[in-house]
Design a protein around this motif. Sequence first.
Motif, PDB file in Angstrom:
ATOM      1  N   CYS A   6      29.126  82.939  67.831  1.00 25.12           N
ATOM      2  CA  CYS A   6      28.511  82.066  68.836  1.00 25.12           C
ATOM      3  C   CYS A   6      27.007  82.337  68.910  1.00 25.12           C
ATOM      4  O   CYS A   6      26.563  83.444  68.599  1.00 25.12           O
ATOM      5  CB  CYS A   6      29.134  82.313  70.215  1.00 25.12           C
ATOM      6  N   PRO A   7      26.193  81.365  69.332  1.00 26.19           N
ATOM      7  CA  PRO A   7      24.754  81.590  69.510  1.00 26.19           C
ATOM      8  C   PRO A   7      24.506  82.752  70.478  1.00 26.19           C
ATOM      9  O   PRO A   7      25.377  83.118  71.271  1.00 26.19           O
ATOM     10  CB  PRO A   7      24.254  80.269  70.106  1.00 26.19           C
ATOM     11  N   SER A   8      23.307  83.298  70.436  1.00 27.17           N
ATOM     12  CA  SER A   8      23.002  84.514  71.209  1.00 27.17           C
ATOM     13  C   SER A   8      23.127  84.322  72.720  1.00 27.17           C
ATOM     14  O   SER A   8      23.351  85.284  73.444  1.00 27.17           O
ATOM     15  CB  SER A   8      21.594  85.016  70.866  1.00 27.17           C
ATOM     16  N   THR A   9      23.008  83.111  73.241  1.00 28.80           N
ATOM     17  CA  THR A   9      23.139  82.871  74.683  1.00 28.80           C
ATOM     18  C   THR A   9      24.583  82.548  75.074  1.00 28.80           C
ATOM     19  O   THR A   9      24.843  82.136  76.200  1.00 28.80           O
ATOM     20  CB  THR A   9      22.230  81.712  75.122  1.00 28.80           C
ATOM     21  N   GLN A  10      25.495  82.766  74.148  1.00 27.47           N
ATOM     22  CA  GLN A  10      26.913  82.474  74.391  1.00 27.47           C
ATOM     23  C   GLN A  10      27.770  83.618  73.875  1.00 27.47           C
ATOM     24  O   GLN A  10      27.319  84.459  73.102  1.00 27.47           O
ATOM     25  CB  GLN A  10      27.323  81.166  73.679  1.00 27.47           C
ATOM     26  N   PHE A  11      29.033  83.652  74.307  1.00 27.29           N
ATOM     27  CA  PHE A  11      29.986  84.636  73.800  1.00 27.29           C
ATOM     28  C   PHE A  11      31.317  83.933  73.519  1.00 27.29           C
ATOM     29  O   PHE A  11      31.575  82.839  74.017  1.00 27.29           O
ATOM     30  CB  PHE A  11      30.166  85.790  74.801  1.00 27.29           C
ATOM     31  N   SER A  12      32.131  84.565  72.700  1.00 28.63           N
ATOM     32  CA  SER A  12      33.419  83.978  72.316  1.00 28.63           C
ATOM     33  C   SER A  12      34.526  84.515  73.212  1.00 28.63           C
ATOM     34  O   SER A  12      34.659  85.726  73.393  1.00 28.63           O
ATOM     35  CB  SER A  12      33.736  84.308  70.851  1.00 28.63           C
ATOM     36  N   LYS A  13      35.302  83.590  73.783  1.00 28.54           N
ATOM     37  CA  LYS A  13      36.438  83.965  74.618  1.00 28.54           C
ATOM     38  C   LYS A  13      37.603  83.056  74.230  1.00 28.54           C
ATOM     39  O   LYS A  13      37.517  81.837  74.350  1.00 28.54           O
ATOM     40  CB  LYS A  13      36.099  83.795  76.098  1.00 28.54           C
TER      41      LYS A  13
END
Length: 176
Positions: A154-161
């Motif tokens: 995911c892009p740096s301002t996001q996370f994977s859940k």
Amino acid sequence: LNNKCYENCPIGTALEKGNCLECSNNCLKCDNVESCSLCNELTYLFDNRCVNKCPEGYVAKANNPRVCTKCQDNCSVCCSETDKCLRCNNDFILHHNHKTCVQSCDPSYVNIKGVCKKCTVQNCNSCLNLDNKCEKCLDVFSLSINKDECVSQCPSTQFSKNGLCEHCDNCPNCLN
């Protein structure tokens, strides 16, 4: 026939009750007047009778003899040269690559107007009804917020859940 005696009934007639009677319309050879086995060159044999056009679910074969051949199961229109289906019966979907009728599209395919089409999003396991939107990515990928791509990270301002990229709250960079 014509008040003449025959050893065998002439072509286009059949023996019934001691008489040679003419076969039904467009029939060249019949076992009895109602059961045709060979039609003329302008018609097709279907269900022991000669027809101008094959019914839905059948295809005209121009080989000799000219016959109506059943399309594959659940297919309402098929191609005479290849026996591939062109349109399916109700409640079935035409699989784009195989030209067969299926009840549901394979993973990574989507039903668009009754035709299974390959999802255009790479690494997508399950498409939404639009062919450029993904519902679920393959296991090692995460689905972007816009659902238009499957990413390895995911892009740096996001996370994977749970396989989805999500926004971080109040952080310039996420750590998961």
